[in-house]
Design an enzyme around this catalytic site. Structure first.
Site, PDB file in Angstrom:
ATOM      1  CG  HIS A 349      -0.255   0.053   2.541  1.00 46.61           C
ATOM      2  ND1 HIS A 349       0.235   1.213   3.094  1.00 46.61           N
ATOM      3  CD2 HIS A 349      -0.010  -0.924   3.458  1.00 46.61           C
ATOM      4  CE1 HIS A 349       0.760   0.960   4.285  1.00 46.61           C
ATOM      5  NE2 HIS A 349       0.628  -0.342   4.527  1.00 46.61           N
ATOM      6  CB  CYS A 367       2.058  -3.390   5.096  1.00 48.46           C
ATOM      7  SG  CYS A 367       0.480  -3.974   5.726  1.00 48.46           S
TER       8      CYS A 367
END
Length: 420
Positions: A349, A367
């Site tokens: 992301h 992440c």
């Protein structure tokens, strides 16, 4: 039976929205009737004289009184829903069978089709609904030229909705999807009789490709091909589960179908220790971007993952991965573009707050973070179902944490089938 009532969330099972190293989330043939048990042979002493050769038996007569035998008696009540209506001819052949029903939500017109098998019997293609009345009208012709029609009416057993197993399919109809896209079925109750369910799950593809089901747990089964789907493949699922015995008194609630289209071949690659990510399309040179992955204590998992979801403008909360927001590692941030790759909360992301770390240091909670501009480019390119190969860490992806079928060899994957 009765049904209850991408780019966004693709599956209802994806409950966790957060970046982190939290706990992990999460071929087929028509059944044949079991053969009758053989009679127990009588023991004979080893010294016994050889038995005389029996005289050849007479062949069965080719003709006789023509009849059509239905495996459910006329007027029967409480017939189990997993019954497959069968019409067996005697000294002749079946010409037509019509089944009508007053099952809830269905009209009294033929709703159950069937086919004549190699033995000449007509066998229904699907099972029954609970608390319903059925009428079977069968016609045929005898070897002597005579014709006969049999009509049988019966009622099925009642079954509470709480004892019915409903299948939820992922992804939804359409596409295009990436070449690693699995067919995913989730059930709202555990399935004990996995082999029987799996026998009634049929996946076909154009062009044809070998594949296998694999059970992730008692409520989840995935299907993947041996190798990545060929670009442009059409995938069809026929989940003929209505009335199938799931074990422990549970039965399939309804049958469902699914049609998918596979798009272009794309493979993402994440070098965790090298702090870079690339996305290759149709064998062309891959675009590469600097990124930052999970820091110590929140190591990003290695393994082959699959894009499960594409999401815009979502909020990531540390509580969803077991991190208190009030702790030193707590967070609540808005993210412009995100690709989910595990059930436990790993995403690729945009992460502008880590701009100075991209390409240099792993600084996230698990992440893969990128600049917003570059993430938008990748977001536009990526397909749900694209495989993403993560390397460079000593933390493996847990089985079932996302669509993890491709993290195993073909031989390993097939061991998860109930029909192995």
């Amino acid at each position: 039976m009765r049904a209850p009532g991408i780019v966004g969330a693709i599956a209802s099972c994806l409950l966790l929205v957060g970046c982190g190293g939290g706990a992990a989330g999460a071929a087929n043939s028509t059944p044949e009737p079991a053969p009758s048990a053989p009679a127990s042979p009588s023991a004979a002493p080893s010294s016994a004289a050889p038995a005389p050769t029996p005289a050849p038996s007479s062949p069965p007569p080719a003709t006789g009184p023509f009849g059509l035998a239905v495996n459910v008696p006329n007027g029967a009540k409480g017939v189990p829903v997993d019954t497959l209506i069968t019409v067996t001819p005697q000294f002749g052949k079946v010409e037509s069978v019509t089944v009508s029903t007053t099952a809830s939500g269905k009209s009294t017109v033929p709703k159950i089709g069937g086919d004549v098998n190699d033995q000449g019997a007509w066998v229904a293609a699907s099972r029954l609904d609970p608390s319903a009345s059925y009428t079977v009208t069968a016609s045929g012709v005898g070897n002597d030229g005579s014709r006969k029609t049999e009509k049988v009416q019966f009622n099925t057993a009642a079954l509470s909705r709480s004892m019915e197993v409903f299948p939820t399919l992922t992804p939804v109809q359409g596409g295009p999807f990436g070449v690693a896209q699995p067919v995913v079925i989730q059930f709202d109750h555990p399935v004990a009789n996995k082999a029987e369910f799996e026998r009634n799950l049929r996946v076909t593809s154009i062009p044809a490709q070998e594949g296998s089901w694999g059970w992730i747990d008692d409520k989840t089964v995935h299907y993947r091909p041996k190798d990545y789907w060929q670009p442009g493949t059409e995938v069809n699922l026929d989940a003929n589960l209505n009335g199938v015995n799931a074990g422990n008194g549970f039965y399939g609630q309804e049958s469902r179908t699914l049609k998918l289209k596979i798009g272009r071949k794309q493979v993402g690659r994440v070098d965790i220790s090298g702090h870079k990510i690339s996305w290759e399309t149709d064998g062309q040179p891959a675009k590469s971007y600097p990124m930052s992955a999970g820091k110590e204590g929140f190591t990003t998992r290695s393994g082959t993952k699959v894009v499960m979801e594409k999401a815009e403008n979502i909020k990531m909360e540390s509580e969803t991965t077991g991190i208190s927001r009030d702790s030193a590692e707590g967070y609540s941030v808005k993210v412009a573009y995100a690709l989910r790759v595990t059930s436990s909360g790993e995403f690729i992301h945009s992460a502008p707050w880590n701009e100075g770390k991209f390409g240099r240091v792993n600084a996230s909670h698990g992440c893969v973070g990128m600049s917003e501009e570059q993430m938008y480019s990748l977001y536009e390119q990526a397909q749900i179902g694209d495989p993403v190969v993560f390397t460079g860490s000593d933390r493996p992806t847990e089985f079932g944490n996302g669509w993890s079928a491709w993290d195993e060899s073909w031989d390993q994957w097939r061991t998860h089938s109930a029909l192995k």
